[in-house]
Design an enzyme around this catalytic site. Structure first.
Site, PDB file in Angstrom:
ATOM      1  N   THR A   1       0.814  -1.218   0.000  1.00 57.70           N
ATOM      2  CA  THR A   1       0.000   0.000   0.000  1.00 57.70           C
ATOM      3  C   THR A   1       0.846   1.265   0.000  1.00 57.70           C
ATOM      4  O   THR A   1       0.489   2.258  -0.634  1.00 57.70           O
ATOM      5  CB  THR A   1      -0.886   0.003   1.267  1.00 57.70           C
ATOM      6  OG1 THR A   1      -1.645  -1.198   1.250  1.00 57.70           O
ATOM      7  CG2 THR A   1      -1.835   1.172   1.305  1.00 57.70           C
TER       8      THR A   1
ATOM      9  N   ASP B   1       1.798  -7.183  -3.858  1.00 61.03           N
ATOM     10  CA  ASP B   1       1.060  -7.194  -2.605  1.00 61.03           C
ATOM     11  C   ASP B   1       1.813  -8.224  -1.763  1.00 61.03           C
ATOM     12  O   ASP B   1       2.160  -9.297  -2.268  1.00 61.03           O
ATOM     13  CB  ASP B   1      -0.376  -7.666  -2.865  1.00 61.03           C
ATOM     14  CG  ASP B   1      -1.216  -7.627  -1.603  1.00 61.03           C
ATOM     15  OD1 ASP B   1      -2.215  -6.884  -1.601  1.00 61.03           O
ATOM     16  OD2 ASP B   1      -0.904  -8.345  -0.633  1.00 61.03           O
TER      17      ASP B   1
ATOM     18  N   THR C   1       4.916  -9.053  15.048  1.00 61.68           N
ATOM     19  CA  THR C   1       3.751  -9.739  14.468  1.00 61.68           C
ATOM     20  C   THR C   1       2.750  -8.671  14.055  1.00 61.68           C
ATOM     21  O   THR C   1       2.590  -7.683  14.774  1.00 61.68           O
ATOM     22  CB  THR C   1       3.067 -10.623  15.542  1.00 61.68           C
ATOM     23  OG1 THR C   1       4.037 -11.514  16.068  1.00 61.68           O
ATOM     24  CG2 THR C   1       1.914 -11.432  14.980  1.00 61.68           C
TER      25      THR C   1
ATOM     26  N   GLN D   1       0.625 -20.303  20.907  1.00 63.31           N
ATOM     27  CA  GLN D   1      -0.304 -19.515  20.085  1.00 63.31           C
ATOM     28  C   GLN D   1      -0.710 -18.221  20.809  1.00 63.31           C
ATOM     29  O   GLN D   1      -1.434 -17.403  20.248  1.00 63.31           O
ATOM     30  CB  GLN D   1      -1.514 -20.330  19.637  1.00 63.31           C
ATOM     31  CG  GLN D   1      -2.255 -21.065  20.711  1.00 63.31           C
ATOM     32  CD  GLN D   1      -3.354 -21.947  20.129  1.00 63.31           C
ATOM     33  OE1 GLN D   1      -4.506 -21.585  20.229  1.00 63.31           O
ATOM     34  NE2 GLN D   1      -3.020 -23.073  19.545  1.00 63.31           N
TER      35      GLN D   1
HETATM   36  N1  ASP Z   1      -2.209  -6.150   1.262  1.00 64.52           N
HETATM   37  C1  ASP Z   1      -1.183  -5.149   1.482  1.00 64.52           C
HETATM   38  C2  ASP Z   1       0.165  -5.857   1.492  1.00 64.52           C
HETATM   39  O1  ASP Z   1       0.524  -6.479   2.431  1.00 64.52           O
HETATM   40  C3  ASP Z   1      -1.397  -4.404   2.715  1.00 64.52           C
HETATM   41  C4  ASP Z   1      -0.327  -3.369   2.989  1.00 64.52           C
HETATM   42  O2  ASP Z   1       0.374  -2.949   2.105  1.00 64.52           O
HETATM   43  O3  ASP Z   1      -0.188  -2.949   4.129  1.00 64.52           O
HETATM   44  O4  ASP Z   1       0.878  -5.789   0.521  1.00 64.52           O
END
Ligand code: ASP
Length: 340
Positions: free
Chosen positions: A13, A57, A165, A277
């Protein structure tokens, strides 16, 4: 001379910008970085952007992309003082953990960052994350880097990458490091927690490990887990290791079918790793009978490692062909600050 920073855009993003005509999100052309974010001109360092040919992505990331990032760092290691990796947040903790193992004798900062909103969005968190990550990567003391490890910067905190995480898909504070404090906190000043930083006193040169063995599986226990399903997973002929996410401090059912399946896998030479977990805390197989039984069988303790760290350390150690008689000792020993 100003610190030289290599900015590696892999996708996610953070590098997206809204097309003013179609209103759709499109990958940003990093050749125009300074033009689009003039604030970067105010930083006291030189920034050299490089981009994956096809930005991803991060849900599409796999070890071949980790190797590609590690190779870019290797090829530019002598000519740059710090590295900032722009990456989607979804699998950023896996990449940060993997890179921490792949880059041996690292003596310069490798900072992963991303954002929840695209860089072109009015309310974006991308600018702060990007600018502060570059500032942290450029931090120097007597001409040597302050950060000498793989970190993950998000929402005012730099964490050790292999301790993180992703915990939230909505909040700007998307990451947590519950078993290890922040290395740097960004407020009015950048507060560096010098005492806990990885110290690299050796002059040894950077070694980049590029073999990751993916014949492993992650299994999360839940009440009602089916014997047939567990047995069929453990019978996969190419399986080399399994990470079991157990309950609490490393506890699992003591039912015969479960213990027999684990024992059979161990007899076949499959490594079995126990991680909790729970989001925070540690495996301690001594505490309850339900953990002690696993310990007696020869299950390896993941201690307070994250699942991301355990999975990538396994791929790395199997890639190195760590001998069987040393596997448990090495896995249970902190090699990149991944265990407390
Ligand atoms: N789906 C995106 C990714 O992990 C979310 C982000 O960029 O934060 O590439």
């Amino acid at each position: 001379m100003k610190p030289q920073i290599l900015l590696i855009y892999t996708g996610g993003t953070i590098g997206m910008i809204k097309d003013p005509i179609t209103a759709t999100l499109q990958a940003f052309d990093f050749a125009y970085l300074i033009e689009k974010i003039p604030e970067l001109n105010l930083l006291d360092c030189d920034i050299h952007p490089v981009s994956f040919e096809t930005p991803l992505d991060s849900s599409n990331m796999n070890p071949s992309h980790w190797i590609a990032i590690a190779t870019i760092i290797e090829e530019n290691y002598q000519t740059h003082d710090g590295f900032v990796v722009l990456h989607g947040s979804d699998t950023m903790s896996y990449t940060a953990s993997a890179l921490s193992f792949m880059l041996e004798n690292l003596a310069k900062p490798v900072i992963l960052t991303g954002s929840q909103l695209p860089i072109g969005d009015l309310r974006t968190d991308a600018k702060e994350n990007l600018i502060t990550s570059i500032q942290i990567a450029a931090l120097q003391n007597n001409n040597t880097a302050v950060i000498k490890e793989v970190g993950l910067y998000f929402e005012y905190k730099l964490y050790r990458g292999n301790r993180t995480t992703k915990i939230n898909a909505e909040h700007f504070q998307a990451f947590a490091s519950l078993n290890f404090p922040a290395l740097v906190t960004s407020g009015v000043h950048l507060k560096v927690n010098h005492e806990i930083l990885h110290k690299n006193y050796s002059q040894a040169r950077l070694v980049v490990h590029k073999k990751m063995n993916t014949n492993i599986v992650l299994l999360k226990l839940f009440p009602g887990i089916s014997p047939v399903i567990l047995q069929s997973i453990l019978e996969i002929p190419t399986l080399k290791a399994v990470v079991i996410e157990t309950y609490g401090s490393g506890n699992a059912t003591t039912e015969d079918w479960f213990l027999e399946a684990i024992e059979e896998a161990l007899d076949k030479g499959v490594f079995v790793i126990n991680v909790t977990q729970c989001a925070g805390g540690s495996v301690s197989m001594n505490q309850y009978q339900t953990g002690k039984t696993l310990q007696k069988l020869g299950v390896i303790s993941g201690k307070d490692m994250t699942t991301e760290s355990a999975m990538t350390k396994l791929m790395f150690m199997l890639g190195l062909e760590t001998p069987k008689n040393m596997f448990k000792t090495v896995f249970e020993t902190s090699i990149r600050g991944e265990i407390s």
